[in-house]
Design a protein around this motif. Structure first.
Motif, PDB file in Angstrom:
ATOM      1  N   PRO A 199       0.842  -1.207   0.000  1.00 20.45           N
ATOM      2  CA  PRO A 199       0.000   0.000   0.000  1.00 20.45           C
ATOM      3  C   PRO A 199       0.872   1.250   0.000  1.00 20.45           C
ATOM      4  O   PRO A 199       1.883   1.328   0.701  1.00 20.45           O
ATOM      5  N   THR A 200       0.454   2.234  -0.778  1.00 22.62           N
ATOM      6  CA  THR A 200       1.194   3.505  -0.867  1.00 22.62           C
ATOM      7  C   THR A 200       0.327   4.706  -0.532  1.00 22.62           C
ATOM      8  O   THR A 200       0.819   5.835  -0.494  1.00 22.62           O
ATOM      9  N   GLY A 201      -0.935   4.513  -0.298  1.00 24.28           N
ATOM     10  CA  GLY A 201      -1.823   5.621  -0.007  1.00 24.28           C
ATOM     11  C   GLY A 201      -3.252   5.123   0.048  1.00 24.28           C
ATOM     12  O   GLY A 201      -3.535   3.912   0.099  1.00 24.28           O
ATOM     13  N   GLN A 202      -4.179   6.090   0.018  1.00 25.04           N
ATOM     14  CA  GLN A 202      -5.590   5.740   0.079  1.00 25.04           C
ATOM     15  C   GLN A 202      -5.999   5.015  -1.197  1.00 25.04           C
ATOM     16  O   GLN A 202      -6.011   5.582  -2.281  1.00 25.04           O
ATOM     17  N   ASN A 203      -6.310   3.713  -1.047  1.00 24.03           N
ATOM     18  CA  ASN A 203      -6.750   2.858  -2.167  1.00 24.03           C
ATOM     19  C   ASN A 203      -5.721   2.814  -3.296  1.00 24.03           C
ATOM     20  O   ASN A 203      -6.067   2.569  -4.447  1.00 24.03           O
ATOM     21  N   THR A 204      -4.480   3.048  -3.017  1.00 27.36           N
ATOM     22  CA  THR A 204      -3.415   3.010  -4.014  1.00 27.36           C
ATOM     23  C   THR A 204      -2.354   2.021  -3.558  1.00 27.36           C
ATOM     24  O   THR A 204      -1.925   2.054  -2.386  1.00 27.36           O
ATOM     25  N   TYR A 205      -1.944   1.161  -4.501  1.00 28.99           N
ATOM     26  CA  TYR A 205      -1.016   0.106  -4.135  1.00 28.99           C
ATOM     27  C   TYR A 205       0.075   0.005  -5.198  1.00 28.99           C
ATOM     28  O   TYR A 205      -0.070   0.470  -6.324  1.00 28.99           O
ATOM     29  N   LEU A 206       1.150  -0.627  -4.781  1.00 29.75           N
ATOM     30  CA  LEU A 206       2.304  -0.819  -5.641  1.00 29.75           C
ATOM     31  C   LEU A 206       2.488  -2.310  -5.883  1.00 29.75           C
ATOM     32  O   LEU A 206       2.506  -3.098  -4.926  1.00 29.75           O
ATOM     33  N   LEU A 207       2.585  -2.699  -7.159  1.00 29.69           N
ATOM     34  CA  LEU A 207       2.825  -4.098  -7.517  1.00 29.69           C
ATOM     35  C   LEU A 207       4.275  -4.242  -7.957  1.00 29.69           C
ATOM     36  O   LEU A 207       4.734  -3.572  -8.873  1.00 29.69           O
ATOM     37  N   LYS A 208       4.987  -5.141  -7.251  1.00 25.09           N
ATOM     38  CA  LYS A 208       6.370  -5.419  -7.610  1.00 25.09           C
ATOM     39  C   LYS A 208       6.516  -6.908  -7.848  1.00 25.09           C
ATOM     40  O   LYS A 208       6.068  -7.732  -7.048  1.00 25.09           O
ATOM     41  N   ILE A 209       7.100  -7.236  -9.002  1.00 26.49           N
ATOM     42  CA  ILE A 209       7.326  -8.623  -9.382  1.00 26.49           C
ATOM     43  C   ILE A 209       8.773  -8.977  -9.065  1.00 26.49           C
ATOM     44  O   ILE A 209       9.694  -8.189  -9.318  1.00 26.49           O
ATOM     45  N   SER A 210       8.951 -10.190  -8.562  1.00 24.68           N
ATOM     46  CA  SER A 210      10.299 -10.644  -8.214  1.00 24.68           C
ATOM     47  C   SER A 210      10.491 -12.092  -8.640  1.00 24.68           C
ATOM     48  O   SER A 210       9.519 -12.803  -8.906  1.00 24.68           O
ATOM     49  N   TYR A 241      -7.194   0.420  -6.186  1.00 21.98           N
ATOM     50  CA  TYR A 241      -7.988  -0.769  -5.858  1.00 21.98           C
ATOM     51  C   TYR A 241      -8.967  -0.412  -4.759  1.00 21.98           C
ATOM     52  O   TYR A 241      -8.570   0.055  -3.668  1.00 21.98           O
ATOM     53  N   SER A 242     -10.259  -0.612  -5.082  1.00 20.98           N
ATOM     54  CA  SER A 242     -11.293  -0.287  -4.115  1.00 20.98           C
ATOM     55  C   SER A 242     -12.483  -1.189  -4.326  1.00 20.98           C
ATOM     56  O   SER A 242     -12.969  -1.334  -5.465  1.00 20.98           O
ATOM     57  N   ASN A 243     -12.932  -1.819  -3.244  1.00 23.26           N
ATOM     58  CA  ASN A 243     -14.100  -2.705  -3.277  1.00 23.26           C
ATOM     59  C   ASN A 243     -13.947  -3.803  -4.327  1.00 23.26           C
ATOM     60  O   ASN A 243     -14.893  -4.167  -5.019  1.00 23.26           O
ATOM     61  N   GLY A 244     -12.750  -4.295  -4.490  1.00 22.50           N
ATOM     62  CA  GLY A 244     -12.508  -5.408  -5.394  1.00 22.50           C
ATOM     63  C   GLY A 244     -12.347  -5.019  -6.847  1.00 22.50           C
ATOM     64  O   GLY A 244     -12.303  -5.911  -7.714  1.00 22.50           O
ATOM     65  N   ARG A 245     -12.245  -3.756  -7.112  1.00 18.38           N
ATOM     66  CA  ARG A 245     -12.133  -3.312  -8.499  1.00 18.38           C
ATOM     67  C   ARG A 245     -10.823  -2.545  -8.706  1.00 18.38           C
ATOM     68  O   ARG A 245     -10.479  -1.670  -7.920  1.00 18.38           O
ATOM     69  N   VAL A 246     -10.165  -2.900  -9.812  1.00 20.30           N
ATOM     70  CA  VAL A 246      -8.910  -2.258 -10.157  1.00 20.30           C
ATOM     71  C   VAL A 246      -9.214  -1.015 -10.984  1.00 20.30           C
ATOM     72  O   VAL A 246      -9.961  -1.070 -11.968  1.00 20.30           O
ATOM     73  N   GLY A 247      -8.614   0.108 -10.574  1.00 19.72           N
ATOM     74  CA  GLY A 247      -8.856   1.356 -11.280  1.00 19.72           C
ATOM     75  C   GLY A 247      -7.726   1.700 -12.231  1.00 19.72           C
ATOM     76  O   GLY A 247      -7.237   0.853 -12.966  1.00 19.72           O
ATOM     77  N   ASN A 248      -7.309   2.957 -12.189  1.00 19.59           N
ATOM     78  CA  ASN A 248      -6.244   3.415 -13.087  1.00 19.59           C
ATOM     79  C   ASN A 248      -4.909   2.770 -12.725  1.00 19.59           C
ATOM     80  O   ASN A 248      -4.630   2.449 -11.568  1.00 19.59           O
ATOM     81  N   ILE A 249      -4.099   2.598 -13.761  1.00 18.52           N
ATOM     82  CA  ILE A 249      -2.788   1.984 -13.587  1.00 18.52           C
ATOM     83  C   ILE A 249      -1.732   3.005 -13.973  1.00 18.52           C
ATOM     84  O   ILE A 249      -1.850   3.676 -15.022  1.00 18.52           O
ATOM     85  N   GLN A 250      -0.710   3.099 -13.132  1.00 28.60           N
ATOM     86  CA  GLN A 250       0.408   3.998 -13.409  1.00 28.60           C
ATOM     87  C   GLN A 250       1.694   3.182 -13.464  1.00 28.60           C
ATOM     88  O   GLN A 250       1.871   2.223 -12.710  1.00 28.60           O
ATOM     89  N   ALA A 251       2.573   3.611 -14.369  1.00 28.68           N
ATOM     90  CA  ALA A 251       3.830   2.889 -14.530  1.00 28.68           C
ATOM     91  C   ALA A 251       4.869   3.842 -15.079  1.00 28.68           C
ATOM     92  O   ALA A 251       4.546   4.934 -15.584  1.00 28.68           O
TER      93      ALA A 251
END
Length: 1646
Positions: free
Chosen positions: A62-73, A111-121
């Motif tokens: 988690p990085t903020g309100q309903n905002t998360y970071l995905l990291k692949i390893s 991500y909110s209520n099981g739904r993925v929103g905007n994606i940033q990269a």
């Protein structure tokens, strides 16, 4: 106290409410393991598959309100290519190292209520890599509803917005929630997909309802743990399946399976660090493709120096294709196209300059490739070269035609094409201007295909062209503008087109008919987007009977192309029931007939409506013959293959002749749920025949119309027929887009004919041809193109795009060398035809085709899937010497013998499992889908009583451990390929033609077309020399006809052999002196009593009057008549004793109806009525051959070898015969084939084949008879044989049973005469036949077989009806007279040109216009009246304008009185020529012939007037009619008369004074009484002339008829001059008036 405290804590915890919305734990890192797998192949085990596996770890922070970071390893990429499930995944280390840095870049998402929103990269993260992240995030997309456990919705995902169904299951005991959702990826509101290459094809929704070529679905299974904060995803499994088959999906499909597995590992605290990465918005979950679809690789290539590689390919292509096209040329061409797509315009220009400096000229390969490159850069490069005139016009044409249909249609490319419009080079060359405008229209069509509306600026160049051309009456530009707008096919252009349609715009009145038709045809593509509006326009054009028939027929064709609903069809049907124009009626009805029985699923609803319409119209229009306009629409659709083909032919006729004025043909392919009009051609030949005749035999002198015009002036409402503008035109369409068209006007046609006929001068066509052929002619045409590129990309749940594509490239080349030897003294075509011409022709054509079908993963870094690779190569050499001498009727073709093996065609098709990655292309694998053959065919195997348990395999682990193949590994092993070698032995000519084939497919697993395609198939056609003791040097074919045919015979025929004595006892040798059978049948034209077929119902009794079985089915015909009668009596007795097994055959007039025969399960016995004997030898005496054909092999020892065919024909009316003899030229050979045919009677024909030693070994004969069956015209064909090869018998059984099964014949087991087959075909209606076939052991029959074309026996010429088979001798005469029509007036009846019988009694001495040339400049007019002195006789007057002459003929007791310009002329039997008019005495009458004005014959004897006109269809008027097949009674004003009296009255030549013989005239009259019209008293005046007496005369005979009147106010005065204007007024009332038939006058003597 502690217990109380513990209870309070438990109560507090239990009171917390659990939440089910998926979440990630705030402030903690969620760790998952992830595995994604994609496998492509057939669903069965034991076959090769290709796949990709991605293993990695996931950290969600988690990085903020309903905002998360995905990291692949811990990324690991593995590839699979091998036999499933035997082989294992192989790690791809290099690709992992390349992609790991990209994959491990962090990605932000909402991500909110099981739904993925905007994606940033990060901005530098590759889109293809980011799509893998989207595939992972797509797993977390869960839509929960609190109050429902089962629900459906349109949910967004990586594939788009698709229909999704949810099932929620809760396990409270385990505190787990299982969420199962399934997605129908074929039911998407916003589907993410790219599909290119099929924009010109039309989708068939009905086909996709019953059978989908592509099906895709995805199933998600989520396991969640609810908590007070929300549900935590514990595990997820995703299973996605894409299946594809080009055939019926019930017979199997190739599948691509994608699986994902996500498992929770840990949730642990995380220390958040400030991210140094700059993130940008990259969209949502929806998969994103690269904008440039052409950048998708067809085959992965890693190139460091693109220019060098391209130059190497260009050099290879040019060097290896000098003499013939190399086998791998199309594959190299595809590489060239792919590389050029990745270059810029500057690079292409550099390659162009460098290729010019090479030793080989490789520029043409760049021009071949540029259209397929399809980028705006390629088009702009072409534009620059055209502008700079760097390439020839031929190369420009070849490149532009393809480029306009293959270049990507976008704003940039459309702008480049608009720049081409203004180039001088394009404007000055008509063909280039045509290509550019037509191509621009096609590009607009492709650009707007997926858009609801398009900018008006795109259409402005086309609309401006059409408007300017219409304003300046520029017909050529009007046509070009209409065709370009038709290619664009957008509804915005409808208004511009309607201005040129009759009844919609004023401009239609000033343009020719052909242009109006072009305007209608321009609406055909528009109808695909707006069918309703086009239907409304077409129905109005059709319903308006004032429009030209061709306009109405064209409107009808377009109307049915829009697939109208039933109510619209019934409106059209109701109009046709009242239709008076038979051309229009025939055309519309034929469309209904063919569409009603179509097998195409796309026309199913239209076929149902047309079936109703056809039933309503058939009683009225079923009788119309082939001389009327019609449409043919044969089609065939195979539901097993889900493919079909249809053809359409349109024949428009407006002249009543079998030769149409407009002929168009189109072929359409149906496959993959689409239909595409592959090719369409049309030819228009209006007035062309007349122009040719005029040019070849011109009329001398200018027409003098004064005398004819004086007569026409007496008809106040006279209207001439519009003059036809001679025109020949043609067009070519591919995929409904007009590629090219050509038009020839009168001047063009006359110049072309003159250039051919005028042989004098250096600039004549003949002189140019002879000069051109003085030196050898060498041509080296070549072409290469990408003929098909269909590509579809859809995303998978893993994030890798799957491709489904079909790509075909072809290359062709021909080296042509022609060396002609023509005498230099030739100065005319007649000399050329009589000269001895020798042509030495060397021809080396070659063609190569390479097709690829791909299903699997295709990304810029990895490719994995199935690939079908098919290659076709054909190359051969022809070196012949042709000698032609038309005067001597001799043709000789010489060529060298076959000395070495030549492969003239080879084909190879194989399916591979392919794996490639960009980092290790050298390790790319391409494995055949079928494993290596391990055992023979199943028919050669033995049963083994053993069983072994399968062992676990390494591949069955991880995410795919639940595959069915992992639990059932008893897959079948592939059998060895089937190999065949078939040769056609041509030993006599020293070579064999062999077909070598090898095939290995997956049908051992499942029978179906797809599984038969899977595998390896090879075939080749080879010509091999035959080794013999004597070498063959040359092969020669010589044809000699005419009197010198016998002189060319190498081996003379001996005396005719006797028929073989050894004959099967049940065989009849037709035509021998032993034949005693009577063979007369009823003729078609004569009706009499007939035998009919009766069937016995169950339990019915046989009457005592049952007739005997036909003697045709009993015993040998060589018995006596007495024995025959005994046998019949015996059969009758047996028949009466076996009522349950035999049909009752009796005479009946009501047993057969016109609709169908009543055939029950009892056997049908048919016999023709016996007649007279046919005596004499069937073969007769063989006369002198009229044709000799020699096929010889020249040997080194000089001995003859080959075959000789001689043919002779006796065309006598008594007994026409034909004899063909084929003998082997070897001296010691006695092999011979004898073919004899004869027509002993008008309705009987015989054919006999004999071959073997002296024609004695084998024999088969055929006898065809015409007659009637159940009052239907019928034909009986009897086949008999004595001894024939076993192969013919077995082959005939296989073919016969196959055909019978295919067409659905019914059968009855019955022993019929052996060595005999009898077939009876009865025409039950013009469109259907009933067939009975009696085989030796079986009788088969079929009722109601529909014919492709109607057969109208009644409309056949009397010659054919009376002479039957003997009318074959009349074919040349019928062809010469097919454009001739006759009109006969005899007694009180007139039979018109169109066969209409008019009965009328002439009661006055007036001349009547019997017939006349109705053009604006008439050449003749024929008048007829009753003779003044003898009222029972007739008199005629013929006025001719070229030459200006008046010919009269009257009857006198002394003979026919003949006057020329009022001067009596004596005639004789030899005749005389009077100013190009030949006249001679013929018995009691005279015959006149004036071919220059199309009067073939005019006969007159006082009682009968018979005129025969040639080439005057639709050009005459008068009592004899228009000569166009329409039985209309047209008056001088071109309106239809009410009855025959009205017709004769309208064509009466009026008198002027009471001293004239004619005492009547036609005038406009007043009604004579006041009538109430619209509430007021009115006087009415006729709007049509009424026959009245001349001034000073009184009627002696009148009759009443109806006339139309226009009414005016009673107080309005109307004078006689004003009454003439009432013919233009509207009709208010109709009233009965008196018409004066004859009058008497009291004229004062002068």
């Amino acid at each position: 106290m502690r217990a109380i405290f513990f209870m309070l804590i438990v109560s507090l915890v239990g009171s917390q409410k659990l939440k089910y919305e998926p979440i990630f734990t705030e402030g903690r890192m969620t760790v998952y393991t992830y595995e994604g797998v994609i496998m492509t192949g057939l669903p069965e085990s034991g076959l090769s598959r290709a796949g990709v596996r991605i293993n990695c770890g996931l950290n969600i922070i988690p990085t903020g309100q309903n905002t998360y970071l995905l990291k692949i390893s811990h990324v690991q990429i593995l590839e699979y290519n091998g036999i499933w499930p035997r082989d294992s995944f192989i790690p791809s280390h290099k690709l992992t190292q390349k992609l790991a840095p990209e994959l491990t870049k962090p990605v932000k998402f909402e991500y909110s209520n099981g739904r993925v929103g905007n994606i940033q990269a990060p901005a530098d993260l590759l889109e293809d890599v980011l799509n893998i992240h989207r595939g992972i995030l797509n797993i977390f997309q869960i839509t929960m509803k609190k109050s429902q456990n089962f629900y459906g919705l349109q949910e967004a995902g990586i594939e788009g917005v698709c229909l999704t169904n949810y099932i929620i299951q809760e396990n409270k005991k385990a505190n787990r929630i299982t969420v199962t959702k399934s997605k129908d990826l074929n039911n998407c509101k916003e589907k993410v997909m790219i599909f290119t290459g099929a924009v010109y094809a039309e989708l068939c929704p009905i086909c996709q309802q019953s059978n989908r070529n592509i099906r895709a679905s995805a199933t998600f299974t989520h396991t969640l743990k609810p908590t007070a904060a929300g549900a935590i995803l514990q595990e997820a499994r995703v299973h996605e399946v894409h299946q594809f088959t080009p055939f019926n999906e019930h017979d199997g499909a190739a599948v691509m399976k994608a699986r994902q597995h996500l498992r929770l590992v840990n949730i642990r605290p995380v220390v958040l660090h400030e991210q140094q990465v700059q993130f940008v918005n990259r969209g949502t979950l929806k998969y994103r493709f690269d904008e440039n679809i052409l950048g998708k690789p067809m085959k992965l290539m890693k190139v460091h120096n693109v220019e060098k590689v391209i130059l190497d390919i260009l050099t290879h292509l040019e060097r290896h294709n000098q003499d013939r096209i190399h086998f791998d040329t199309p594959a190299k061409f595809l590489q060239l196209v792919q590389l050029l797509r990745s270059t810029t315009e500057e690079t292409i220009d550099t390659l162009w300059r460098k290729s010019h400096s090479l030793e080989l000229n490789t520029r043409r390969w760049i021009l071949f490739a540029l259209p397929a490159v399809g980028t705006p850069a390629a088009l702009n490069f072409l534009k620059t070269k055209i502008q700079n005139l760097d390439i020839s016009t031929a190369d420009i044409v070849q490149a532009l035609v393809l480029a306009m249909h293959q270049i990507t249609a976008d704003h940039q490319s459309l702008s480049i094409v608009r720049e081409l419009f203004g180039m001088n080079h394009v404007q000055q060359i008509p063909i280039l201007r045509q290509i550019v405008y037509l191509g621009y229209g096609s590009m607009v069509f492709r650009f707007c295909a997926e858009k609801e509306t398009c900018p008006d600026s795109l259409f402005k160049p086309l609309h401006d062209l059409l408007s300017a051309a219409t304003a300046h009456a520029n017909e050529e530009d009007i046509v070009l503008g209409l065709k370009a707008i038709g290619n664009a096919g957008q509804p915005v252009s409808i208004k511009n087109i309607m201005k040129l349609l009759p009844g919609f715009g004023t401009a239609a009145a000033t343009i020719p008919l052909k242009v109006q038709v072009d305007a209608i045809m321009a609406l055909r593509n528009i109808a695909k987007k707006d069918p309703g509006k086009v239907q409304a326009i077409m129905i109005q054009l059709f319903m308006n009977q004032k429009n030209h028939p061709e306009i109405r027929m064209s409107a009808c064709a377009i109307f049915l192309c829009t697939k109208p609903p039933l109510n619209s069809l019934l409106v059209l049907t109701d109009s046709l029931l009242k239709e008076t124009n038979l051309q229009v009626a025939s055309f519309a009805y034929s469309q209904f007939r063919y569409l009603a029985r179509t097998s195409l699923p796309s026309l199913r609803s239209l076929a149902a409506g047309c079936n109703i319409a056809a039933k309503l119209l058939s009683p009225k229009f079923d009788r119309l013959g082939l001389r009327f306009s019609r449409m043919l629409h044969p089609d065939k659709f195979c539901y097993k293959l889900m493919s079909g083909v249809s053809a359409k032919a349109i024949l428009l006729n407006n002249a009543g002749t079998p030769i149409p004025t407009v002929a168009a043909a189109k072929i359409t392919g149906h496959t993959l749920g689409f239909s595409a009009n592959l090719a369409e051609v049309s030819f228009r030949m209006e007035g062309l025949q007349e122009v040719i005749m005029k040019t070849l035999a011109p009329v001398r002198g200018a027409p003098d119309l004064k005398q004819i015009q004086r007569i026409l002036n007496k008809f106040p409402d006279w209207k001439s027929l519009p003059e036809k503008v001679p025109l020949a035109s043609a067009y070519l369409k591919l995929f409904d887009q007009e590629i090219a068209f050509v038009e020839f006007k009168r001047n063009d046609i006359e110049k072309a004919i003159q250039s051919v006929t005028d042989a004098h001068g250096k600039h004549s066509t003949l002189a140019k041809l002879v000069s051109r052929l003085e030196n050898p002619v060498e041509l080296h045409p070549a072409a290469a193109l990408m003929s098909a590129e269909l590509r579809q990309f859809v995303p998978t749940c893993v994030g890798l795009a799957t491709e489904l594509s079909f790509i075909t490239a072809a290359a062709a080349r021909a080296n042509i060398n022609v060396d002609a030897r023509i005498p230099s003294s030739i100065s005319s075509f007649s000399q050329l035809l009589n000269a001895d011409i020798q042509l030495n022709v060397q021809l080396n054509p070659s063609v190569a085709v390479h097709s690829k079908a791909i299903m699997g993963i295709n990304t810029p870094f990895i490719q994995s899937g199935l690939e079908l690779d098919a290659k076709l190569h054909s190359a051969f050499s022809v070196d012949v010497t042709v000698n032609v001498n038309i005067k001597e009727r001799n043709l000789k073709i010489d060529t060298a013998a076959v000395e070495q093996e030549n492969e003239i065609m080879s084909f190879r098709s194989e399916v591979f499992a392919v794996s490639r990655n960009i980092e290790n292309l050298s390790a790319a694998k391409s494995v055949p889908i079928l494993p290596e053959a391990e055992e023979p065919s199943i028919t050669n195997q033995r049963f083994k009583a053993t069983w072994s348990n399968p062992t676990d395999l390494e591949v069955c682990s991880g995410i795919i451990a639940d595959e069915d193949e992992c639990h059932d590994q008893t897959h079948r092993r592939a059998p060895r390929p089937s190999v065949s070698n078939t040769c056609a032995r041509m030993t006599t000519f020293g070579f064999d033609v062999c077909l070598d084939a090898k095939s290995a497919s997956a049908v051992y697993i499942r029978h179906g077309p797809l599984y038969r395609l899977m595998g390896e198939h090879k075939a080749r056609i080879v010509i091999r020399p035959v080794q013999s003791e004597t070498r063959i040097t040359r092969l020669r074919l010589e044809v000699q006809t005419g009197p010198k045919a016998s002189a060319k015979m190498v081996r003379f025929l001996e005396g005719e052999e006797l028929l073989p004595e050894r004959v099967h006892p049940h065989t009849v040798l037709i035509g021998t002196s032993h034949t005693k059978r009577r063979m007369e049948n009823q003729t078609w034209a004569k009706s009499s009593s007939y035998r009919s077929i009766s069937t016995s119902l169950s339990g019915s009794k046989t009457t005592s009057q049952s007739s005997s079985v036909s003697s045709d089915n009993s015993g040998s015909m060589q018995h006596s008549v007495h024995q025959k009668e005994d046998r019949q009596a015996s059969i009758s007795k047996k028949s009466s004793n076996s009522r349950a097994h035999h049909a009752d055959i009796r005479t009946s007039n009501d047993m057969f109806s016109s609709s169908a025969w009543r055939i029950n399960q009892d056997l049908i016995e048919v016999n023709f009525k016996p007649g007279e004997n046919i005596k004499g030898n069937f073969i007769g005496t063989i006369g002198t051959p009229s044709v000799t054909i020699l096929a010889q092999a020249k040997r080194t020892d000089g001995k003859e070898q080959g075959y000789q065919l001689t043919g002779s024909m006796e065309g006598s009316d008594a007994w026409p015969r034909m004899h063909i003899r084929v003998v082997e030229l070897k001296e010691d050979s006695s092999w011979k084939m004898c073919v004899d045919a004869a027509i002993p009677k008008a309705h009987k024909a015989m054919l006999m084949f004999r071959w073997g030693k002296d024609c004695q070994k084998y024999k088969i004969s055929y006898e065809a008879s015409l007659g009637r069956l159940a009052n239907h015209p019928a034909m009986k064909i009897k086949t008999q044989w004595s001894e024939i090869p076993t192969a013919m018998i077995s082959g005939g059984r296989v073919i016969g049973s196959g055909v019978a099964f295919l067409f659905g014949f019914s059968n009855k087991f019955k022993r019929n005469p052996s060595h005999q087959i009898t077939q009876l075909i009865a025409l039950t209606s013009p469109w259907t036949i009933d067939t009975i076939v009696k085989l030796p052991r079986l009788t088969i029959y079929y009722q109601g077989f529909e014919l492709p074309l109607p057969v109208h026996v009644q409309s056949m010429t009397p010659v054919i009806q009376t002479k039957g088979f003997k009318s074959i001798n009349e074919i040349p005469r019928l062809l010469l007279t097919m454009n001739q029509r006759e009109c006969i007036s005899e007694s009180e009846q007139v039979v018109t040109f169109d066969g209409n019988e008019l009965k009328h009694t002439i009661l006055n001495d007036c001349y009547y216009v019997l017939t006349k040339d109705c053009s604006p400049t008439p050449k003749f007019i024929l008048l007829m009246r009753r003779d003044v002195n003898q009222q029972r006789k007739k008199a005629i007057k013929l006025l001719i304008s070229v030459p200006n002459v008046v010919i009269e003929a009257n009857w006198t007791p002394a003979g026919i009185k003949f006057l020329v310009d009022n001067v009596k002329t004596t005639l004789s039997n030899e005749g005389r020529v009077i100013q190009n008019v030949r006249v001679w005495q013929n018995g009691t009458g005279i015959i006149l012939k004036a071919s220059s004005i199309n009067i073939e014959q005019l006969f007159f004897d006082g009682n009968r007037v018979q005129i025969v006109l040639d080439h005057m269809m639709s050009k005459t008027c008068g009592i004899c009619g228009l000569n166009n097949g329409e039985e209309k009674l047209l008056m001088p004003n071109q309106e239809e008369a009410r009855d025959v009296e009205h017709l004769f009255e309208s064509w009466t030549f009026p008198g002027q004074t009471c001293k004239d013989d004619c005492k009547v005239r036609r005038t406009f009259v007043e009604l004579g009484k006041l009538v109430k019209f619209e509430g007021q008293e009115s006087k009415c005046y006729s709007v049509e002339p009424v026959q009245r007496c001349l001034e000073g005369c009184s009627p002696i005979e009148t009759h009443s008829r109806i006339a139309n009147f226009h009414c005016v106010s009673a107080n309005r005065s109307v004078n006689a001059a004003a009454m003439l204007n009432f013919r233009k007024k509207s009709v208010h009332v109709s009233h009965s008036v008196d018409s004066h038939t004859d009058c008497v006058c009291g004229c004062a003597e002068v």
